[in-house]
Design an enzyme around this catalytic site. Sequence first.
Site, mmCIF file in Angstrom:
data_model
loop_
_atom_site.group_PDB
_atom_site.id
_atom_site.type_symbol
_atom_site.label_atom_id
_atom_site.label_comp_id
_atom_site.label_asym_id
_atom_site.label_seq_id
_atom_site.Cartn_x
_atom_site.Cartn_y
_atom_site.Cartn_z
ATOM 1 N N GLN A 12 2.599 -6.168 -2.710
ATOM 2 C CA GLN A 12 2.855 -6.120 -1.271
ATOM 3 C C GLN A 12 4.195 -5.408 -0.974
ATOM 4 O OE1 GLN A 12 2.117 -9.644 -2.397
ATOM 5 N NE2 GLN A 12 -0.044 -9.525 -1.969
ATOM 6 N N THR A 14 -9.889 -5.146 -0.155
ATOM 7 C CA THR A 14 -10.893 -5.494 0.850
ATOM 8 C C THR A 14 -11.709 -4.314 1.347
ATOM 9 O OG1 THR A 14 -9.340 -5.143 2.672
ATOM 10 C CG2 THR A 14 -9.387 -7.344 1.671
ATOM 11 N N ARG A 73 2.641 -30.032 -4.998
ATOM 12 C CA ARG A 73 2.750 -30.536 -6.367
ATOM 13 C C ARG A 73 1.456 -31.182 -6.872
ATOM 14 N NH1 ARG A 73 7.250 -31.805 -3.805
ATOM 15 N NH2 ARG A 73 6.829 -34.033 -3.730
ATOM 16 N N GLY A 131 1.904 2.873 -2.717
ATOM 17 C CA GLY A 131 1.716 3.669 -3.926
ATOM 18 C C GLY A 131 2.492 3.138 -5.110
ATOM 19 N N LYS A 132 2.768 1.819 -5.105
ATOM 20 C CA LYS A 132 3.535 1.220 -6.208
ATOM 21 C C LYS A 132 2.803 1.343 -7.541
ATOM 22 C CE LYS A 132 3.783 -2.805 -4.249
ATOM 23 N NZ LYS A 132 3.107 -2.399 -2.993
ATOM 24 N N GLY A 133 1.467 1.281 -7.495
ATOM 25 C CA GLY A 133 0.709 1.360 -8.730
ATOM 26 C C GLY A 133 0.973 2.653 -9.468
ATOM 27 N N THR A 175 -6.698 -11.919 3.265
ATOM 28 C CA THR A 175 -7.805 -11.320 2.514
ATOM 29 C C THR A 175 -8.860 -12.351 2.135
ATOM 30 O OG1 THR A 175 -6.627 -11.658 0.430
ATOM 31 C CG2 THR A 175 -6.313 -9.531 1.539
ATOM 32 N N ASP A 208 0.820 -1.221 0.000
ATOM 33 C CA ASP A 208 0.000 0.000 0.000
ATOM 34 C C ASP A 208 0.850 1.265 0.000
ATOM 35 O OD1 ASP A 208 -2.307 -1.685 0.331
ATOM 36 O OD2 ASP A 208 -1.886 -1.764 2.470
ATOM 37 N N ASN A 257 -4.940 -10.881 -4.017
ATOM 38 C CA ASN A 257 -4.953 -10.312 -2.670
ATOM 39 C C ASN A 257 -4.323 -8.932 -2.667
ATOM 40 O OD1 ASN A 257 -2.461 -11.545 -3.290
ATOM 41 N ND2 ASN A 257 -1.930 -11.764 -1.138
ATOM 42 N N ALA A 258 -3.538 -8.637 -3.712
ATOM 43 C CA ALA A 258 -2.921 -7.325 -3.851
ATOM 44 C C ALA A 258 -3.810 -6.448 -4.717
ATOM 45 C CB ALA A 258 -1.536 -7.462 -4.476
ATOM 46 N N GLY A 259 -3.661 -5.151 -4.567
ATOM 47 C CA GLY A 259 -4.416 -4.231 -5.409
ATOM 48 C C GLY A 259 -3.644 -2.958 -5.640
ATOM 49 N N HIS A 260 -3.655 -2.482 -6.867
ATOM 50 C CA HIS A 260 -3.032 -1.209 -7.190
ATOM 51 C C HIS A 260 -4.104 -0.254 -7.700
ATOM 52 C CE1 HIS A 260 1.247 -3.053 -7.858
ATOM 53 N NE2 HIS A 260 0.912 -2.930 -6.593
#
Length: 433
Positions: A227, A304, A145, A19-21, A131, A17, A42-45
């Site tokens: 992340q 989320t 496997r 600000g990578k996006g 999440t 969170d 589970n990640a969001g930009h």
Amino acid sequence: MAEPATLTVVVGAQWGDEGKGKITDYFAGDSDYVVRFQGGNNAGHTVIVDGEVYKLHHIPSGVLYPHPISVIGNGVVVNPKGLIEEIESLRAKGVEPNLKVSDRAHAIMPYHIVMDECLTSHQGELAAGSTKRGIAPVYADKAYRHGIRLGDLLEPAIFEEKLQRAYKFNKEVVTQAFGGNFDLAFDDIYTDYLKYGETLQKYICDTQLELFEAYRDGKSFLFEGAQGVSLDLDHGLYPHTTSSNTVAGQMSVGTGIGLNGGRRVIGVAKAYVSRVGISPFPTEMNDDEADYLRERGQEYGTTTGRPRRVGYLDLIQLRQAVRVNGLTEIALTKIDILSGLDELTVCTAYDITGEEVREMPGSLGKMRQAKPLSVTLPGWDELTDSDVEQLCGGGYDNLPDTMKKYIAFIEEEVDCPITIISLGPQRHQTILR
């Protein structure tokens, strides 16, 4: 002979969170390939372009430019239904994804989400704050496997053979080990996922080969991490981590190319700290100042919607990010959110049972006892929207003196230059040094 490939990696230097996006989007237009190499939905930009808000969960931020090819690498875990919905949402806003997805990327299955619920309940205070997207179970099945890969969805007989094993295993763990409910029908999963495979077939390919050939031809690459370092499975605050490696070194593993050339590694760090989930958080605020930063910075999870925990800047965490990722530079984001505060607190070390600690300990017990040792720096006046626009147009030298001192203090403490300063969510609200 082709010119050497240009390699840039953008990773989180805190809890995610950061600000990578926005930082990825800022550089993506000059890249031939923008590649996601780990994590799942589970990640969001969140990226804002010309006032339009785009929330991305699987697809790299470069998708908002027409030129780069967006790649979801083999290290990513993919919810096929979620990816299809993401593609459709972009199309609804006039964006046609120039996308390739690794046939080796593992698919998140419905039983992984059921398993995630069981695991979170079982882990209690040692839980990671999941999440509930099935991320840990799909990575676990990958290690067992008996995971399902996206390429399997294109081969019905192979998919059925693998699904029988994985379905039986997960059903028995949920019902017998956890005593949980498992009302997922095998035939429904099989039919649904074959349809997802048909829809995604145009995107699924051998991205390893594509990227290798592009690298050999001297193309430019921007690798986008999800992340942050403190959530890395090996180097983060275990067990309060995500289920993949978030550091820059995962770029090679998660894409299938051994890129040994010189790399530009940008660590994205907020001017303060936030996180979603359970774990020790030495610099956490629990007062009106935390509410102020949370609301002003809109610190709510992209995926989320959960309110994030907020704290002041932790330089022990940032030192680890510099060291573990081999950062060549830092992008400092949301520094505008600190405007109007008279004083700014910065943690430079921890007090752990009377010992001053300046590097991140691996011990969970020590982190539970860590108390921040901090300094106070002067703040700067409130910045209006007009002020921000003027500062962005004038460059670094025009920033308030106390803001520049804040930046210089961080640089000296972590021994890494801050070359990118973000003064707002828009692409143009960025200063390069």
